[in-house]
Scaffold this motif. Structure first.
Motif, PDB file in Angstrom:
ATOM      1  N   GLN A 119       0.828  -1.208   0.000  1.00  0.00           N
ATOM      2  CA  GLN A 119       0.000   0.000   0.000  1.00  0.00           C
ATOM      3  C   GLN A 119       0.862   1.257   0.000  1.00  0.00           C
ATOM      4  O   GLN A 119       0.500   2.276  -0.579  1.00  0.00           O
ATOM      5  N   HIS A 120       2.041   1.157   0.631  1.00  0.00           N
ATOM      6  CA  HIS A 120       2.958   2.297   0.694  1.00  0.00           C
ATOM      7  C   HIS A 120       4.064   2.195  -0.358  1.00  0.00           C
ATOM      8  O   HIS A 120       5.052   2.931  -0.287  1.00  0.00           O
ATOM      9  N   HIS A 121       3.888   1.260  -1.304  1.00  0.00           N
ATOM     10  CA  HIS A 121       4.807   1.110  -2.432  1.00  0.00           C
ATOM     11  C   HIS A 121       6.251   0.862  -1.981  1.00  0.00           C
ATOM     12  O   HIS A 121       7.206   1.368  -2.564  1.00  0.00           O
ATOM     13  N   GLN A 122       6.395   0.049  -0.911  1.00  0.00           N
ATOM     14  CA  GLN A 122       7.719  -0.309  -0.418  1.00  0.00           C
ATOM     15  C   GLN A 122       7.752  -1.798  -0.081  1.00  0.00           C
ATOM     16  O   GLN A 122       8.067  -2.203   1.031  1.00  0.00           O
ATOM     17  N   VAL A 151      10.612  -5.510   8.315  1.00  0.00           N
ATOM     18  CA  VAL A 151       9.539  -5.493   9.317  1.00  0.00           C
ATOM     19  C   VAL A 151       9.501  -6.819  10.076  1.00  0.00           C
ATOM     20  O   VAL A 151       9.414  -6.845  11.311  1.00  0.00           O
ATOM     21  N   LEU A 152       9.567  -7.925   9.344  1.00  0.00           N
ATOM     22  CA  LEU A 152       9.524  -9.242   9.995  1.00  0.00           C
ATOM     23  C   LEU A 152      10.779  -9.486  10.830  1.00  0.00           C
ATOM     24  O   LEU A 152      10.716 -10.117  11.890  1.00  0.00           O
ATOM     25  N   ALA A 153      11.916  -8.977  10.358  1.00  0.00           N
ATOM     26  CA  ALA A 153      13.142  -9.094  11.156  1.00  0.00           C
ATOM     27  C   ALA A 153      13.009  -8.303  12.457  1.00  0.00           C
ATOM     28  O   ALA A 153      13.490  -8.734  13.513  1.00  0.00           O
ATOM     29  N   ALA A 154      12.349  -7.144  12.379  1.00  0.00           N
ATOM     30  CA  ALA A 154      12.134  -6.343  13.589  1.00  0.00           C
ATOM     31  C   ALA A 154      11.264  -7.092  14.584  1.00  0.00           C
ATOM     32  O   ALA A 154      11.488  -7.025  15.807  1.00  0.00           O
ATOM     33  N   ASN A 159       3.847   5.328   8.045  1.00  0.00           N
ATOM     34  CA  ASN A 159       4.784   4.890   7.010  1.00  0.00           C
ATOM     35  C   ASN A 159       5.487   3.617   7.473  1.00  0.00           C
ATOM     36  O   ASN A 159       5.294   3.156   8.609  1.00  0.00           O
ATOM     37  N   VAL A 160       6.304   3.066   6.606  1.00  0.00           N
ATOM     38  CA  VAL A 160       6.961   1.792   6.890  1.00  0.00           C
ATOM     39  C   VAL A 160       7.972   1.931   8.019  1.00  0.00           C
ATOM     40  O   VAL A 160       8.157   1.001   8.813  1.00  0.00           O
ATOM     41  N   TYR A 161       8.623   3.067   8.132  1.00  0.00           N
ATOM     42  CA  TYR A 161       9.630   3.251   9.179  1.00  0.00           C
ATOM     43  C   TYR A 161       8.997   3.168  10.569  1.00  0.00           C
ATOM     44  O   TYR A 161       9.543   2.539  11.485  1.00  0.00           O
ATOM     45  N   VAL A 162       7.845   3.799  10.704  1.00  0.00           N
ATOM     46  CA  VAL A 162       7.132   3.720  11.985  1.00  0.00           C
ATOM     47  C   VAL A 162       6.643   2.288  12.212  1.00  0.00           C
ATOM     48  O   VAL A 162       6.683   1.779  13.343  1.00  0.00           O
TER      49      VAL A 162
END
Length: 416
Positions: free
Chosen positions: A265-268, A275-278, A322-325
């Motif tokens: 959805q955020h084109h990343q 994310v899964l590693a986090a 966003n993806v970073y958050v």
């Protein structure tokens, strides 16, 4: 007259640490052997799925075979654990591991080249799943005998949970290395070798020598307690532990799909792995910190707390701008995962007698795996129909509801 000198005060005892756990007699050898065997489970799912897909050319066949394999493994886990409790790991584990490894070897052979029969693959997968040795529950039972001190046992369970988390991260990486040099079926064959060698090394440990079937006189005396053992889930503490574990599984089951949907959805889309590693990193940190703290509250009192924390974090994750958050919030969510499962295993262990500990741990293990499968299926139905933020919130509901129910004693107000 001189008054006698006061006796020197005893030196303050050091809090037990993870190093203390590993320095316990026979602990490192036993734990290492169990981890070697359990690494097989980190590799086998991905290896088998890819091998079946290559051999049949069908994703649907691969998915069906994996569903059969997983269902047989998960839902028959308490029955296999009951055999361990009845006959002891030295008598029950080697036949299980031998048959399981032979069936995996047969699956590797059948899928090495294209043209495998779907029916044969399904039959082999079901039979293999039914025979998979419960190395995780067995190791947790062994921890109870290796480190009888409850505070030290908490650290042992936390260490065990973190190590298992890392195995399920390492396993797919090893499968990727195997695929660079040969076919995916080789990963299935390696999984067979790992579980067989690890199991045989485990049962050869001196720590297992004293864990076995009771003498006949004790069996006769214990037979009066059989109705209670047959109703393990009637024990409130164990039932609460299984419910919380299932809720955690339901919450996490669809995370992979949710993360994919959010990043697309955020084109990343490439950020999925981060994310899964986090999530895994957060779980490892949370498990280590949880195990190192000397908690004043009992395990039963603390049981619903990390589950509730996980649910709240999942709701917040869905609202990430966003993806970073998302990476940061998912890492926070992961902090609650290992503590929730570790506490569930501890509650299960202390809720039953020594003769039922493997079964109790297997019920918790079955609950989290069954919840994970159900969560994945539910999210799969919702993710194409609802925004990711709503799906994250829906995935969080089981953890929040079950945590509230357990905290208020809604399931049962009686104690075992």
């Amino acid at each position: 007259m001189l008054s006698p000198s006061p006796a020197p005060s005893p030196a303050p005892s050091r809090a037990p640490s993870y190093a203390t756990v590993l320095r316990t007699r026979h602990a490192s050898r036993t734990f290492g052997a169990a981890l070697l065997g359990r690494l097989s489970y980190g590799m086998v799912s991905l290896s088998l799925m890819l091998a079946v897909k290559d051999a049949t050319g069908s994703y649907s066949v691969a998915g069906t075979v994996m569903a059969l394999f997983g269902a047989a493994s998960v839902f028959l886990s308490p029955a296999r654990a009951a055999l361990i409790d009845r006959y002891g790991p030295r008598r029950a584990l080697p036949p299980m591991a031998g048959v399981y490894a032979a069936l995996l070897a047969a699956l590797a052979y059948v899928t090495w080249r294209p043209g495998a029969s779907s029916l044969l693959l399904g039959m082999l997968a079901v039979t293999a799943g039914a025979c998979s040795p419960p190395l995780g529950p067995v190791m947790r039972t062994l921890w109870s005998s290796l480190v009888p001190d409850r505070e030290l046992l908490q650290r042992a369970y936390s260490l065990d949970g973190v190590a298992e988390e890392l195995l399920f991260v390492t396993g797919p990486l090893l499968v990727g290395l195997v695929m660079r040099t040969t076919v995916p079926a080789a990963g299935v064959a390696i999984s067979a070798a790992l579980v067989l060698v690890g199991t045989l090394a485990l049962v050869s440990s001196p720590a297992v020598r004293g864990v076995g079937a009771k003498p006949s006189a004790e069996k006769a005396a214990a037979s009066q307690d059989m109705p209670r053992r047959q109703r393990l889930l009637g024990i409130v503490g164990l039932r609460h532990a299984a419910i919380v574990a299932a809720a955690v599984g339901l919450c996490l089951g669809g995370v992979d799909l949710l993360v994919v949907a959010f990043t697309e959805q955020h084109h990343q889309g490439a950020a999925v792995v981060w994310v899964l590693a986090a999530l895994s990193a957060g779980s490892a940190v949370g498990g280590l910190v949880h195990g190192a703290v000397s908690w004043r509250a009992s395990n039963r009192v603390r049981l619903p707390v990390p589950a509730a924390g996980l649910g709240v974090a999942m709701v917040v994750a869905g609202m990430s701008p966003n993806v970073y958050v998302l990476v940061a919030v998912v890492a926070v969510a992961g902090v609650f995962v290992a503590p929730a499962l570790t506490t569930a295993y501890l509650v299960a262990d202390e809720s039953v007698g020594a003769g039922s500990r493997t079964q109790a741990g297997a019920w918790v293990n079955t609950a989290v795996n069954a919840g994970s499968s159900a969560g994945a299926a539910a999210v799969g139905l919702l993710v194409d129909r609802l925004p990711p933020a709503v799906c994250f919130a829906v995935a969080a509901v089981p953890a929040l509801l079950c945590a509230a129910a357990v905290a208020r004693g809604a399931v049962s107000r009686s104690c075992p």
